[in-house]
Design a protein around this motif. Structure first.
Motif, mmCIF file in Angstrom:
data_model
loop_
_atom_site.group_PDB
_atom_site.id
_atom_site.type_symbol
_atom_site.label_atom_id
_atom_site.label_comp_id
_atom_site.label_asym_id
_atom_site.label_seq_id
_atom_site.Cartn_x
_atom_site.Cartn_y
_atom_site.Cartn_z
ATOM 1 N N GLU A 41 59.524 25.194 11.525
ATOM 2 C CA GLU A 41 60.539 25.783 10.649
ATOM 3 C C GLU A 41 61.010 24.786 9.596
ATOM 4 N N SER A 42 61.128 23.526 9.987
ATOM 5 C CA SER A 42 61.580 22.518 9.018
ATOM 6 C C SER A 42 60.553 22.320 7.911
ATOM 7 N N ILE A 53 58.554 24.637 6.851
ATOM 8 C CA ILE A 53 58.643 25.844 6.016
ATOM 9 C C ILE A 53 59.816 25.729 5.053
ATOM 10 N N ILE A 54 60.952 25.242 5.536
ATOM 11 C CA ILE A 54 62.131 25.112 4.672
ATOM 12 C C ILE A 54 61.882 24.082 3.577
ATOM 13 N N ILE A 55 61.321 22.933 3.934
ATOM 14 C CA ILE A 55 61.040 21.897 2.932
ATOM 15 C C ILE A 55 60.014 22.397 1.922
ATOM 16 N N THR A 88 59.416 25.518 1.089
ATOM 17 C CA THR A 88 60.041 26.549 0.270
ATOM 18 C C THR A 88 60.929 25.922 -0.797
ATOM 19 N N MET A 89 61.706 24.901 -0.410
ATOM 20 C CA MET A 89 62.574 24.235 -1.390
ATOM 21 C C MET A 89 61.741 23.554 -2.477
#
Length: 129
Positions: A25-26, A28-30, A32-33
């Protein structure tokens, strides 16, 4: 040398060669950002009129970076010519976050290969579930 008792050795988590590593998940978040940052930068350039020339070039470098990321995760689809070609061609579409959409779709396909095995069989590939 000191002897070690059976079962007392340290357990390590080694990656197996050829195994597919899930994207956390981390990551994916990085990712995406970062894709949003690159897209907003390209959008600002497009609003000033120079983005139609420079934005696809910058997004292509970022697309190459995401390809390296998926290759490091042993993604079986990372070397598929058709998928990579479509992603590079989508970079030329102005005002649409194509790199973000492509990144999220590739993450979903990478983390859920069992859902797409039937599509690969239809396309003539060799799906292993």
């Amino acid at each position: 040398m000191a002897e070690t008792k059976p079962g007392s050795e340290k357990k390590t988590t080694e990656r197996k060669i050829g195994s597919v590593n899930k994207i956390s998940e981390s990551e994916i978040i990085i990712g995406t950002m970062l894709t949003l940052l690159v897209w907003v930068f390209g959008l600002i350039m497009e609003l000033f009129g120079i983005g139609l020339i420079l934005s696809p070039i910058i997004e292509s470098f970022f697309t190459f970076g995401t390809w390296l990321f998926f290759k490091s995760k042993n993604d079986p689809y990372a070397n598929k010519l058709g998928a990579n070609l479509v992603q590079y061609l989508a970079n030329a579409i102005p005002f649409i976050p194509s790199i973000l959409i492509a990144f999220l779709i590739k993450v979903y396909i990478h983390n859920h290969p069992e859902k797409f095995a039937a599509f690969e069989k239809l396309a003539g590939g060799t799906a292993k579930v």
